[in-house]
Motif scaffolding. Sequence first.
Motif, PDB file in Angstrom:
ATOM      1  N   PRO A  72       0.827  -1.219   0.000  1.00 18.41           N
ATOM      2  CA  PRO A  72       0.000   0.000   0.000  1.00 18.41           C
ATOM      3  C   PRO A  72       0.856   1.261   0.000  1.00 18.41           C
ATOM      4  CG  PRO A  72      -0.053  -1.058   2.149  1.00 18.41           C
ATOM      5  CD  PRO A  72       0.763  -1.937   1.256  1.00 18.41           C
ATOM      6  N   LEU A  73       0.412   2.225  -0.779  1.00 19.74           N
ATOM      7  CA  LEU A  73       1.000   3.558  -0.770  1.00 19.74           C
ATOM      8  C   LEU A  73      -0.066   4.490  -0.232  1.00 19.74           C
ATOM      9  CD1 LEU A  73       2.643   3.591  -4.300  1.00 19.74           C
ATOM     10  CD2 LEU A  73       3.807   3.379  -2.113  1.00 19.74           C
ATOM     11  N   TRP A  74       0.219   5.130   0.876  1.00 15.46           N
ATOM     12  CA  TRP A  74      -0.764   5.983   1.535  1.00 15.46           C
ATOM     13  C   TRP A  74      -0.665   7.385   0.968  1.00 15.46           C
ATOM     14  CZ3 TRP A  74      -4.031   2.990   3.900  1.00 15.46           C
ATOM     15  CH2 TRP A  74      -3.593   1.763   4.386  1.00 15.46           C
TER      16      TRP A  74
ATOM     17  N   ILE B 169     -10.083   1.357  -1.832  1.00 12.58           N
ATOM     18  CA  ILE B 169      -9.858   1.738  -3.228  1.00 12.58           C
ATOM     19  C   ILE B 169     -11.147   1.624  -4.026  1.00 12.58           C
ATOM     20  CG2 ILE B 169      -8.706   1.026  -5.364  1.00 12.58           C
ATOM     21  CD1 ILE B 169      -6.249   0.362  -3.559  1.00 12.58           C
ATOM     22  N   ASP B 170     -11.858   0.531  -3.845  1.00  9.02           N
ATOM     23  CA  ASP B 170     -13.123   0.336  -4.555  1.00  9.02           C
ATOM     24  C   ASP B 170     -14.124   1.440  -4.202  1.00  9.02           C
ATOM     25  OD1 ASP B 170     -15.013  -1.205  -6.206  1.00  9.02           O
ATOM     26  OD2 ASP B 170     -16.010  -1.580  -4.285  1.00  9.02           O
TER      27      ASP B 170
ATOM     28  N   LEU C  24      -2.376   0.592  -4.449  1.00  5.93           N
ATOM     29  CA  LEU C  24      -1.601  -0.636  -4.276  1.00  5.93           C
ATOM     30  C   LEU C  24      -0.626  -0.801  -5.425  1.00  5.93           C
ATOM     31  CD1 LEU C  24      -4.431  -3.098  -3.187  1.00  5.93           C
ATOM     32  CD2 LEU C  24      -2.770  -1.922  -1.743  1.00  5.93           C
ATOM     33  N   GLU C  25       0.561  -1.275  -5.088  1.00  2.00           N
ATOM     34  CA  GLU C  25       1.551  -1.587  -6.125  1.00  2.00           C
ATOM     35  C   GLU C  25       1.559  -3.065  -6.385  1.00  2.00           C
ATOM     36  OE1 GLU C  25       5.412  -0.127  -5.068  1.00  2.00           O
ATOM     37  OE2 GLU C  25       4.879   1.866  -5.699  1.00  2.00           O
TER      38      GLU C  25
ATOM     39  N   ASP D 110      -0.212  -7.116   6.316  1.00  2.00           N
ATOM     40  CA  ASP D 110      -0.741  -8.470   6.340  1.00  2.00           C
ATOM     41  C   ASP D 110      -1.966  -8.538   5.433  1.00  2.00           C
ATOM     42  OD1 ASP D 110      -2.753  -7.231   7.818  1.00  2.00           O
ATOM     43  OD2 ASP D 110      -2.237  -8.194   9.694  1.00  2.00           O
ATOM     44  N   THR D 111      -2.549  -9.697   5.347  1.00  2.00           N
ATOM     45  CA  THR D 111      -3.687  -9.898   4.459  1.00  2.00           C
ATOM     46  C   THR D 111      -4.847  -8.987   4.815  1.00  2.00           C
ATOM     47  OG1 THR D 111      -3.017 -12.183   4.125  1.00  2.00           O
ATOM     48  CG2 THR D 111      -5.270 -11.628   3.530  1.00  2.00           C
ATOM     49  N   GLN D 112      -5.114  -8.805   6.093  1.00  2.00           N
ATOM     50  CA  GLN D 112      -6.234  -7.958   6.499  1.00  2.00           C
ATOM     51  C   GLN D 112      -6.004  -6.506   6.068  1.00  2.00           C
ATOM     52  OE1 GLN D 112      -7.513  -8.370  10.550  1.00  2.00           O
ATOM     53  NE2 GLN D 112      -9.252  -7.022  10.259  1.00  2.00           N
ATOM     54  N   LEU D 113      -4.793  -6.019   6.209  1.00  2.00           N
ATOM     55  CA  LEU D 113      -4.482  -4.661   5.782  1.00  2.00           C
ATOM     56  C   LEU D 113      -4.681  -4.529   4.269  1.00  2.00           C
ATOM     57  CD1 LEU D 113      -3.341  -1.888   6.804  1.00  2.00           C
ATOM     58  CD2 LEU D 113      -1.159  -2.694   5.958  1.00  2.00           C
ATOM     59  N   CYS D 114      -4.258  -5.536   3.517  1.00  2.00           N
ATOM     60  CA  CYS D 114      -4.449  -5.528   2.062  1.00  2.00           C
ATOM     61  C   CYS D 114      -5.931  -5.535   1.714  1.00  2.00           C
ATOM     62  CB  CYS D 114      -3.751  -6.725   1.426  1.00  2.00           C
ATOM     63  SG  CYS D 114      -1.948  -6.654   1.546  1.00  2.00           S
TER      64      CYS D 114
END
Length: 132
Positions: free
Chosen positions: A30-32, A110-111, A131-132, A99-103
């Motif tokens: 993630p890029l904030w 984003i959606d 996201l990259e 982690d997966t939850q953050l993703c």
Amino acid sequence: MKIKLYIKNGCGLLIGLSISSAVAAVECQPLWHNNLSFTDEKLILEHETQTFTIKDNGQLYFDIHKVNLNPEQSHLLAQYYQIIATDLPYVLSHGQRIDTQLCDFAAVRIDQENQIRQHIPALKNWHSVSLE
């Protein structure tokens, strides 16, 4: 002797798979972007020199000026408010740990932000993460 070799190779394979699984578990980078915060039950979005405030009912303010929204737009912002209210404590508490939850949280944001940009011209440049 073949059993020892089999066990040794099997353990090496298992360790290798475990390491690659751990690496694969981090699914995103993630890029904030921009600033957002909660203050007095309001979500505050800061983009460059602009400040927007979203209340829990989906009402939007530009600085102190109320923005006229239709019910669909207000509903989108109320949903976004709830998304941020849910994920922000988790995001802040995990700092740099991805982690997966953050993703998953980032993908949902984003959606929702894509939908907001399509339906609310005042927020056409807003995004909090990519996201990259």
